[in-house]
Design a protein around this motif. Structure first.
Motif, PDB file in Angstrom:
ATOM      1  N   TYR A   1       0.815  -1.213   0.000  1.00 38.57           N
ATOM      2  CA  TYR A   1       0.000   0.000   0.000  1.00 38.57           C
ATOM      3  C   TYR A   1       0.849   1.263   0.000  1.00 38.57           C
ATOM      4  CZ  TYR A   1      -4.685  -1.950   0.492  1.00 38.57           C
ATOM      5  OH  TYR A   1      -5.888  -2.572   0.239  1.00 38.57           O
ATOM      6  N   GLY A   2       2.113   1.140   0.417  1.00 35.25           N
ATOM      7  CA  GLY A   2       2.994   2.304   0.437  1.00 35.25           C
ATOM      8  C   GLY A   2       2.417   3.426   1.286  1.00 35.25           C
ATOM      9  N   GLN A   3       2.451   4.632   0.744  1.00 39.19           N
ATOM     10  CA  GLN A   3       1.964   5.798   1.479  1.00 39.19           C
ATOM     11  C   GLN A   3       0.447   5.810   1.624  1.00 39.19           C
ATOM     12  OE1 GLN A   3       3.562   9.318  -0.370  1.00 39.19           O
ATOM     13  NE2 GLN A   3       5.688   8.670  -0.143  1.00 39.19           N
ATOM     14  N   GLU A   4      -0.242   4.941   0.907  1.00 36.36           N
ATOM     15  CA  GLU A   4      -1.701   4.910   0.973  1.00 36.36           C
ATOM     16  C   GLU A   4      -2.218   4.048   2.121  1.00 36.36           C
ATOM     17  OE1 GLU A   4      -2.974   6.985  -0.873  1.00 36.36           O
ATOM     18  OE2 GLU A   4      -1.426   7.275  -2.375  1.00 36.36           O
ATOM     19  N   ILE A   5      -1.327   3.450   2.902  1.00 41.76           N
ATOM     20  CA  ILE A   5      -1.767   2.586   3.988  1.00 41.76           C
ATOM     21  C   ILE A   5      -2.608   3.361   4.999  1.00 41.76           C
ATOM     22  CG2 ILE A   5       0.312   2.943   5.395  1.00 41.76           C
ATOM     23  CD1 ILE A   5      -1.772  -0.322   5.012  1.00 41.76           C
ATOM     24  N   GLY A   6      -2.354   4.656   5.128  1.00 42.50           N
ATOM     25  CA  GLY A   6      -3.123   5.472   6.062  1.00 42.50           C
ATOM     26  C   GLY A   6      -4.606   5.474   5.752  1.00 42.50           C
ATOM     27  N   ALA A   7      -4.950   5.516   4.451  1.00 46.44           N
ATOM     28  CA  ALA A   7      -6.360   5.496   4.059  1.00 46.44           C
ATOM     29  C   ALA A   7      -7.007   4.180   4.460  1.00 46.44           C
ATOM     30  CB  ALA A   7      -6.493   5.722   2.552  1.00 46.44           C
ATOM     31  N   TYR A   8      -6.291   3.080   4.247  1.00 47.42           N
ATOM     32  CA  TYR A   8      -6.821   1.765   4.621  1.00 47.42           C
ATOM     33  C   TYR A   8      -7.133   1.719   6.117  1.00 47.42           C
ATOM     34  CZ  TYR A   8      -6.959  -3.212   5.707  1.00 47.42           C
ATOM     35  OH  TYR A   8      -7.351  -4.447   6.184  1.00 47.42           O
ATOM     36  N   LEU A   9      -6.234   2.251   6.931  1.00 45.00           N
ATOM     37  CA  LEU A   9      -6.371   2.150   8.378  1.00 45.00           C
ATOM     38  C   LEU A   9      -7.477   3.025   8.946  1.00 45.00           C
ATOM     39  CD1 LEU A   9      -2.605   2.074   9.393  1.00 45.00           C
ATOM     40  CD2 LEU A   9      -4.182   0.156   9.212  1.00 45.00           C
ATOM     41  N   ARG A  10      -8.002   3.947   8.155  1.00 41.75           N
ATOM     42  CA  ARG A  10      -9.075   4.826   8.634  1.00 41.75           C
ATOM     43  C   ARG A  10     -10.448   4.174   8.569  1.00 41.75           C
ATOM     44  NH1 ARG A  10      -8.904   9.858   5.068  1.00 41.75           N
ATOM     45  NH2 ARG A  10     -10.844  10.252   6.191  1.00 41.75           N
ATOM     46  N   SER A  11     -10.550   3.013   7.948  1.00 41.41           N
ATOM     47  CA  SER A  11     -11.842   2.349   7.774  1.00 41.41           C
ATOM     48  C   SER A  11     -11.781   0.906   8.254  1.00 41.41           C
ATOM     49  CB  SER A  11     -12.247   2.385   6.295  1.00 41.41           C
ATOM     50  OG  SER A  11     -13.458   1.704   6.080  1.00 41.41           O
ATOM     51  N   ARG A  12     -12.918   0.388   8.704  1.00 39.49           N
ATOM     52  CA  ARG A  12     -12.981  -1.047   8.954  1.00 39.49           C
ATOM     53  C   ARG A  12     -12.940  -1.769   7.608  1.00 39.49           C
ATOM     54  NH1 ARG A  12     -17.075   0.574  12.865  1.00 39.49           N
ATOM     55  NH2 ARG A  12     -16.408   0.065  14.990  1.00 39.49           N
ATOM     56  N   PRO A  13     -12.222  -2.875   7.489  1.00 38.96           N
ATOM     57  CA  PRO A  13     -12.234  -3.657   6.241  1.00 38.96           C
ATOM     58  C   PRO A  13     -13.653  -4.127   5.943  1.00 38.96           C
ATOM     59  CG  PRO A  13     -10.475  -4.391   7.703  1.00 38.96           C
ATOM     60  CD  PRO A  13     -11.344  -3.475   8.514  1.00 38.96           C
ATOM     61  N   GLY A  14     -13.942  -4.336   4.653  1.00 35.26           N
ATOM     62  CA  GLY A  14     -15.301  -4.663   4.268  1.00 35.26           C
ATOM     63  C   GLY A  14     -15.521  -6.083   3.780  1.00 35.26           C
ATOM     64  N   LEU A  15     -16.731  -6.581   4.002  1.00 42.72           N
ATOM     65  CA  LEU A  15     -17.152  -7.856   3.442  1.00 42.72           C
ATOM     66  C   LEU A  15     -17.239  -7.746   1.923  1.00 42.72           C
ATOM     67  CD1 LEU A  15     -18.112 -10.719   4.097  1.00 42.72           C
ATOM     68  CD2 LEU A  15     -20.413  -9.804   4.409  1.00 42.72           C
ATOM     69  N   THR A  16     -17.634  -6.561   1.453  1.00 37.49           N
ATOM     70  CA  THR A  16     -17.573  -6.231   0.031  1.00 37.49           C
ATOM     71  C   THR A  16     -17.023  -4.815  -0.076  1.00 37.49           C
ATOM     72  OG1 THR A  16     -18.797  -6.153  -2.071  1.00 37.49           O
ATOM     73  CG2 THR A  16     -19.930  -5.302  -0.119  1.00 37.49           C
ATOM     74  N   GLY A  17     -16.778  -4.371  -1.303  1.00 34.15           N
ATOM     75  CA  GLY A  17     -16.215  -3.043  -1.472  1.00 34.15           C
ATOM     76  C   GLY A  17     -16.073  -2.678  -2.933  1.00 34.15           C
ATOM     77  N   ALA A  18     -15.450  -1.541  -3.171  1.00 33.88           N
ATOM     78  CA  ALA A  18     -15.289  -1.056  -4.546  1.00 33.88           C
ATOM     79  C   ALA A  18     -14.512  -2.050  -5.403  1.00 33.88           C
ATOM     80  CB  ALA A  18     -14.589   0.300  -4.526  1.00 33.88           C
ATOM     81  N   TRP A  19     -13.492  -2.683  -4.823  1.00 30.61           N
ATOM     82  CA  TRP A  19     -12.678  -3.654  -5.578  1.00 30.61           C
ATOM     83  C   TRP A  19     -13.511  -4.850  -5.999  1.00 30.61           C
ATOM     84  CZ3 TRP A  19     -11.132  -8.668  -3.824  1.00 30.61           C
ATOM     85  CH2 TRP A  19     -10.186  -9.296  -4.643  1.00 30.61           C
ATOM     86  N   GLN A  20     -14.339  -5.350  -5.088  1.00 29.04           N
ATOM     87  CA  GLN A  20     -15.116  -6.548  -5.371  1.00 29.04           C
ATOM     88  C   GLN A  20     -16.144  -6.335  -6.483  1.00 29.04           C
ATOM     89  OE1 GLN A  20     -14.135  -5.456  -2.419  1.00 29.04           O
ATOM     90  NE2 GLN A  20     -14.218  -7.032  -0.828  1.00 29.04           N
ATOM     91  N   VAL A  21     -16.650  -5.115  -6.634  1.00 31.88           N
ATOM     92  CA  VAL A  21     -17.663  -4.865  -7.660  1.00 31.88           C
ATOM     93  C   VAL A  21     -17.066  -4.249  -8.923  1.00 31.88           C
ATOM     94  CG1 VAL A  21     -19.464  -4.583  -5.919  1.00 31.88           C
ATOM     95  CG2 VAL A  21     -18.262  -2.557  -6.766  1.00 31.88           C
ATOM     96  N   SER A  22     -15.740  -4.187  -8.987  1.00 35.59           N
ATOM     97  CA  SER A  22     -15.089  -3.553 -10.148  1.00 35.59           C
ATOM     98  C   SER A  22     -14.092  -4.478 -10.834  1.00 35.59           C
ATOM     99  CB  SER A  22     -14.370  -2.272  -9.706  1.00 35.59           C
ATOM    100  OG  SER A  22     -15.268  -1.363  -9.115  1.00 35.59           O
ATOM    101  N   GLY A  23     -14.332  -5.790 -10.721  1.00 35.61           N
ATOM    102  CA  GLY A  23     -13.453  -6.721 -11.413  1.00 35.61           C
ATOM    103  C   GLY A  23     -12.763  -7.721 -10.526  1.00 35.61           C
ATOM    104  N   ARG A  24     -12.748  -7.476  -9.193  1.00 37.80           N
ATOM    105  CA  ARG A  24     -12.112  -8.375  -8.245  1.00 37.80           C
ATOM    106  C   ARG A  24     -10.702  -8.738  -8.690  1.00 37.80           C
ATOM    107  NH1 ARG A  24     -16.731 -12.809  -6.949  1.00 37.80           N
ATOM    108  NH2 ARG A  24     -15.488 -13.224  -5.084  1.00 37.80           N
ATOM    109  N   ASN A  25     -10.414  -9.992  -8.895  1.00 38.04           N
ATOM    110  CA  ASN A  25      -9.046 -10.411  -9.199  1.00 38.04           C
ATOM    111  C   ASN A  25      -8.576 -10.007 -10.591  1.00 38.04           C
ATOM    112  OD1 ASN A  25      -8.412 -11.809  -6.694  1.00 38.04           O
ATOM    113  ND2 ASN A  25     -10.007 -13.241  -7.306  1.00 38.04           N
TER     114      ASN A  25
END
Length: 235
Positions: free
Chosen positions: A170-194
């Motif tokens: 995540y590099g410098q973007e790790i701060g954004a990740y830590l500001r939220s609870r991880p999700g059961l679903t999210g933007a990644w999952q509905v935008s192509g996943r793997n």
């Protein structure tokens, strides 16, 4: 189990210390993104979903026990809000000695080792059982994470929960990740996943956190339904 989690927390702390912009975690936000409104929605929907899914849970448990009589659940150490470790609960989809199988496979296949290094996933994973592949394709393996949502470890919508070894990606973007609870679903999952690159996934996590709204959460949850039905981008 607890020793593995402590080790993961130490690994994460070391990664965060190496970043030029330390993760803000709880220093920059007293509550996770979305605050009380998001939490109330999480509890209400997760509680109802768990009650409705009791027959499905029982069916999956029976399938796993009949398949190889191994453990039904798998608890994996992940990084949550503010950098706190938690046990992410899933139905087991791998052989019981999965860690050993993975090490042997990566050692024998340089291509697989590169894929794992870049994405932390394998398109052809020797650890996954035939039943496990079906559970993953349908995302049924993630149903137990509704318990994590009720406990407050996760949210219904948020960044994909990461393991300590992924923090550096995540590099410098790790701060954004830590500001939220991880999700059961999210933007990644509905935008192509793997099908999406890891860098793109990080960018989507940051965008989600910076532009969160309750309406956006609702849209993502609605968009999750056809993704699950088509198993798009899953493996």
């Amino acid at each position: 189990m607890s020793s593995r989690w402590h080790s993961g927390q130490d690994d994460f702390a070391a990664v965060a210390a190496r970043e030029s912009h330390p993760a803000p975690s709880t220093q920059s936000a007293d509550v996770p993104v979305g605050g009380l409104a998001k939490r109330v929605v999480d509890i209400a929907i997760a509680a109802v979903a768990l009650l409705l899914c009791v027959p499905l849970f029982a069916f999956v448990v029976a399938l796993i026990k009949c398949w190889d009589r191994g453990p039904v659940f798998y608890v994996h150490g992940r990084i949550g809000y503010g950098g706190r470790p938690f046990g992410c609960l899933k139905f087991r989809t791998m052989v019981p000695n999965g860690d050993e199988v993975l090490r042997s496979h990566l050692k024998a296949s340089p291509a697989a080792a590169r894929e794992w290094e870049e994405t932390r996933k394998l398109k052809s994973d020797p650890r996954v059982t035939a039943l496990g592949m079906i559970l993953r394709k349908s995302s049924l393996d993630e149903l137990p994470q509704l318990v994590n949502v009720l406990r407050g470890d996760m949210s219904l919508v948020g960044p994909r929960p990461i393991v300590p070894a992924e923090a550096g990606m995540y590099g410098q973007e790790i701060g954004a990740y830590l500001r939220s609870r991880p999700g059961l679903t999210g933007a990644w999952q509905v935008s192509g996943r793997n099908n999406e690159s890891y860098a793109r996934r990080v960018a989507m996590d940051r965008n989600y956190v910076e532009h969160w709204s309750l309406w956006r959460d609702i849209v993502i949850m609605v968009r999750t339904v056809p993704v699950l039905l088509t198993t798009r981008g899953s493996y």
